[in-house]
Design a protein around this motif. Structure first.
Motif, mmCIF file in Angstrom:
data_model
loop_
_atom_site.group_PDB
_atom_site.id
_atom_site.type_symbol
_atom_site.label_atom_id
_atom_site.label_comp_id
_atom_site.label_asym_id
_atom_site.label_seq_id
_atom_site.Cartn_x
_atom_site.Cartn_y
_atom_site.Cartn_z
ATOM 1 N N GLU A 403 13.107 30.246 -41.572
ATOM 2 C CA GLU A 403 13.493 29.221 -42.540
ATOM 3 C C GLU A 403 12.455 28.100 -42.552
ATOM 4 O OE1 GLU A 403 17.470 28.155 -41.311
ATOM 5 O OE2 GLU A 403 18.336 29.915 -42.290
ATOM 6 N N ARG A 406 12.872 24.954 -44.580
ATOM 7 C CA ARG A 406 13.933 24.101 -44.034
ATOM 8 C C ARG A 406 13.436 23.340 -42.813
ATOM 9 N NH1 ARG A 406 19.907 26.387 -42.149
ATOM 10 N NH2 ARG A 406 20.795 24.378 -41.487
ATOM 11 N N GLN A 634 16.655 31.951 -48.661
ATOM 12 C CA GLN A 634 15.855 31.043 -47.840
ATOM 13 C C GLN A 634 14.596 30.558 -48.556
ATOM 14 O OE1 GLN A 634 17.267 33.940 -46.206
ATOM 15 N NE2 GLN A 634 18.822 32.420 -45.692
ATOM 16 N N PRO A 673 15.625 34.395 -42.209
ATOM 17 C CA PRO A 673 16.795 33.552 -41.925
ATOM 18 C C PRO A 673 16.823 33.120 -40.472
ATOM 19 C CG PRO A 673 17.454 35.845 -42.029
ATOM 20 C CD PRO A 673 15.996 35.806 -42.411
#
Length: 885
Positions: A403, A406, A634, A673
């Motif tokens: 990720e 993120r 993602q 992920p």
């Protein structure tokens, strides 16, 4: 009369260790008298005996100062060391005072030296009082650590590299040894040649390592534990259970209940594997990221270990399970407690006696009392504000973490971020409040531990550039400013190593496997002269293999089997129908901050790609060299399509190396992920489910320039060249004027030579200065077909308008796409040799052309070319295929 200028005098060779994988190859680095180094393999180092892979051979090409971080920076502006260190100490101290020790974290790296790792672990766990220190090694071998501890009672690698040369059968599981650990591959290939060692490769993908395999098992992804449970049941059926480890009955019951269908393999293939393993008394099962990078990686490790424990094929010459690590000092990090759930010297952070012993040794004011956050959880804590001050050392998590987008947003939102690195511009350094310039390979002194537990010296062979400092020194300087100057008062890495060795004696008396206390009194001279050695090294304990006599580090002294019920990946669904496999390429390393500086390392595979099975490609409407858009919840990536039956239908493969600086749409970890193994916390980096569709580009381009190229289009990937830079390009929509695009790309104001055919969508621009090519851009509606090797060779050389043809003249050789990076031998050169010189073996190609005679990593490709030539003979007039993408 002026005195003659003396030629530079070369200094003696420095014995050091390679900066790349966990093989830990010895290197002779000889200063060349002009600021550079000449690199060669150390013939006396027991890991490699003089062998080097192409990455190690090219280390001297990565030592330039281009892109280096040479001074501390605060808020993007240069600052003094005192200003930077004062600010780091102040902000960490204030954050701890206001929010507690667990509000800060260190994220470190398997590329740190052991002394750096030790200092960071001591500061965080013993003085800050939190265990929030984790490492990028969590991403590659944490499941091996967890599996070892469950089975052996300790994180012990039982075998040695020489076992590969003494085994009757070597089973490689989830390991592309030929590309990821090339020197071990060479040692194994030599054993096959010399003594007929049988090799099994277990991998969903047909990799270069299959070149020496007697048997390839392309099992269904994620079904490794099923296969090894079947093996354990067969071991029992054949009466090969010779030991009495704990939980034997439970493990056998789980194995007998396992059904073979989940492997996706034919019964006959499974039978061949079972017979070969069971009938070979000396078996090494070597495994790597294909096992570890799974949300059930620890169980997969224990399924392998169960088979060796039951048969007693462990800790003996030529027999045992073997975990090989991906980074040069992943093992050293494990030894000093660099993982958040461990203490130094393989002690247990959950054990009060161990915590007390380490705390007393350190005279720690505030020992961590519980495990800290593992990597994925750490960055989640950064995201939600629990971690308010973060120090990242020697790694690039904004690219390499699952990720990744993120994670980058989390770092950008953190209250205070410090990054220690050698490079000024990475995806992670751009997010930092404070940058600290660290020394890199060839500039620092310390030790590393390779995958067989061999500790070797990394020695300084050139001065540190600018204001760069060793990581242990930076950590100690911050600790001193936080009030702990006496505990961190080392004056050299030798003193750090001696303290670590002394602590290992404390650990040894508590029963730890790791004990190097023979070196507790090491002097500076002894440290300078330290030869590679295997641990343990202590009174009554002297290297070698572990567990051969059946004694383990469990309370009972017996090995401990684990009843494994295989957990298979959930099936890919209709929305995300493909399961993406990820991994490395032959000539690059991690996020390319080092290998990306070497032109020859970039020539083998110069852009991010997607290996796609022909049936999948046909169904998706994708052809060779098209661009594919790969997406899931993602993130999104755009990758060059490589149609190949090396991968199974539904299971494409993509490499991990490209970044925001080298190919932003190729940042593959944006798709991975954050799912982790529940025991080890290691991410499942090889099982992202994705959708794939064609990327509908309106134009494709290929550019070269003597100056840096500055792309601004939907897809681009750039690489360095001997005389400049190259970039692959693609975009939607047509630029208003191609000359304007050329000026933006190259920063050149001159008028170019221009050839344009709007009907065919062809545009070609060339910028010349005094008859020498400065830059060129080739544009087409489809992926650009031309001789890239010819255009690259022409850059900054005398040429005329014929450069816009994109191909050499009939009287000029076109070497073609690079195959052998060691000696820069191209595909067309090899094909010509096969056709005209009748080179019918890999050895003959090597004698005639040099290809394959150094690191050997290209030998599988040479064999493929020979096979292709045998099935479709090549004649000399046909030897003009371009090295198009």
């Amino acid at each position: 009369m002026n005195a003659p200028i003396a030629a530079p005098v070369s200094a003696p060779a420095v014995r050091t260790t390679c900066a790349y994988c966990g093989v830990g190859c010895g290197i002779l680095a000889t200063p060349d008298g002009a600021g550079g180094l000449v690199v060669a393999g150390d013939p006396d180092h027991p890991a490699n005996f003089g062998r080097l892979c192409v990455k190690g051979s090219a280390l001297a090409e990565t030592l330039g100062l281009k892109g280096r971080l040479l001074a501390p920076r605060i808020g993007g502006r240069e600052a003094s060391w005192n200003q930077a260190l004062d600010l780091v100490a102040q902000r960490f101290s204030e954050t701890i005072a206001r929010h507690g020790p667990d509000s800060v974290a260190f994220y470190v790296s398997g590329q740190l030296l052991t002394e750096d790792y030790y200092a960071a672990n001591k500061l965080m766990k013993g003085f800050i009082g939190s265990a929030n220190i984790d490492t990028n090694s969590r991403l590659c071998m944490a499941s091996s650590v967890a599996g070892h501890r469950r089975a052996f009672g300790s994180d012990t690698v039982p075998g040695l590299y020489e076992d590969l040369e003494q085994a009757d059968c070597v089973v490689l599981v989830g390991s592309n040894l030929a590309w990821c650990h090339p020197v071990l591959y060479q040692r194994l290939a030599a054993a096959c040649e010399a003594r007929g060692t049988r090799v099994v490769v277990i991998d969903p993908r047909r990799t270069a390592t299959c070149d020496i395999a007697d048997l390839h098992l392309p099992l269904a992804p994620g079904s490794d534990a099923v296969l090894f449970n079947l093996l354990l049941a067969e071991i029992d059926r054949c009466g090969l259970v010779r030991e009495n480890p704990e939980n034997l009955a439970e493990a056998l019951a789980a194995a007998r209940a396992t059904l073979p269908s989940a492997t996706g393999l034919a019964h006959s293939v499974i039978r061949q594997f079972l017979d070969l393993w069971c009938n070979s008394e000396r078996v090494v099962t070597l495994y790597s990221q294909g096992i570890n990078q799974s949300d059930s990686g620890t169980d997969k490790v224990n399924a392998i270990l169960n088979c060796h424990l039951a048969t007693g094929r462990i800790g003996r010459p030529g027999a045992g399970p073997f975990s090989v690590t991906g980074q040069p000092n992943a093992m050293g990090g494990r030894e000093v407690g660099g993982l958040s759930n461990m203490l130094a010297c393989h002690l247990d952070i959950d054990d009060p006696a161990h915590r007390s012993a380490v705390g007393d040794f350190w005279k720690a004011p505030r020992m961590a009392e519980k495990p800290g956050l593992k990597a994925v959880d750490m960055f989640r804590a950064v995201e939600d504000g629990r971690i308010k001050a973060l120090w990242i050392m020697c790694t690039n998590p904004a690219v390499s973490m699952p990720e990744a987008d993120r994670v980058a947003r989390a770092i950008a939102g953190c209250d205070f971020v410090v990054v220690s690195d050698i490079m000024a511009r990475t995806d992670t350094t751009r997010l930092a409040h404070v940058l600290l310039p660290a020394t890199g390979w060839a500039e620092k002194d310390g030790t590393v531990t390779n995958s067989e537990r061999r500790i070797s010296r990394q020695r300084r062979s050139r001065a540190a550039p600018g204001q760069a400092r060793d990581d242990w020194r930076i950590i100690a300087d911050v600790a001193a400013r936080m009030g702990w100057d006496e505990a961190f008062g080392w004056q050299s890495p030798a003193q750090v190593f001696a303290e670590h060795a002394c602590l290992s004696g404390v650990a040894g008396r508590l029963g730890s496997d790791f004990d190097i206390s023979d070196y507790a009194g090491i002097t500076e001279a002894g440290y300078d002269a330290l030869a590679p050695f295997l641990w343990p090294q202590a009174v009554g304990r002297n290297g070698g293999r572990f567990f051969g006599e059946g004694r383990f580090h469990t309370p009972s002294g017996r090995g401990r089997m684990v009843a494994v019920t295989p957990r298979l990946p959930a099936p890919a669904g209709p929305e995300w129908p493909f399961r993406l496999n990820t991994g490395r390429v032959r000539d690059h390393w991690h996020t390319m901050t080092r290998t990306g500086l070497s032109p020859r390392l970039s020539r083998h595979l110069a852009e991010p790609f997607l290996e796609l099975h022909p049936a999948d490609a046909a169904r998706l409407g994708l052809r060779q060299a098209d661009l594919a858009e790969v997406m899931n919840p993602q993130g999104r990536a755009i990758l060059r399509v490589l149609v190949t039956d090396r991968v199974a239908p539904g299971h494409p493969f993509a490499p991990i190396h490209w970044t925001g600086d080298t190919g932003p749409s190729g940042r593959i970890d944006v798709l991975v992920p954050g799912a982790v193994d529940p025991v080890s916390g290691q991410p499942a980096s090889k099982s992202a489910t994705v959708a794939i569709r064609p990327f509908a580009a309106d134009w494709y381009g290929f550019a070269v320039s003597t100056r840096p190229i500055r792309p601004a289009c939907d897809y681009w990937a750039r690489a360095v060249l001997p005389a400049g830079h190259q970039a692959e390009l693609a975009g939607r929509g047509q630029p208003g004027h191609w000359e304007d695009l050329g000026r933006e790309l190259f920063g050149l104001g001159a008028e170019p030579l221009l050839v344009q055919d709007p009907r065919q969508g062809i545009v070609r621009l060339a910028y010349l200065a005094e008859g020498r090519l400065q830059a060129a851009l080739f544009v087409a509606r489809d992926p650009v077909a031309l001789s890239r090797s010819h255009v690259i060779a022409t850059l900054d050389a005398g040429c005329g308008s014929d450069i816009l043809a994109g191909r050499p003249g009939a009287d000029q050789p076109d070497p073609g796409a690079l195959v052998c990076a060691c000696f820069s031998v191209g595909m067309n050169t090899i094909l010509a040799g096969i056709a005209t010189q009748k080179l019918m073996t890999v050895e003959a190609i090597g004698r005639a052309l040099g290809a394959g005679t150094n690191c050997g990593s290209c030998k599988p490709e040479l064999r493929s070319l020979l096979e292709a030539a045998r099935t479709a003979p090549i004649t000399a007039p046909e030897l003009a295929p371009s090295d198009q993408t």
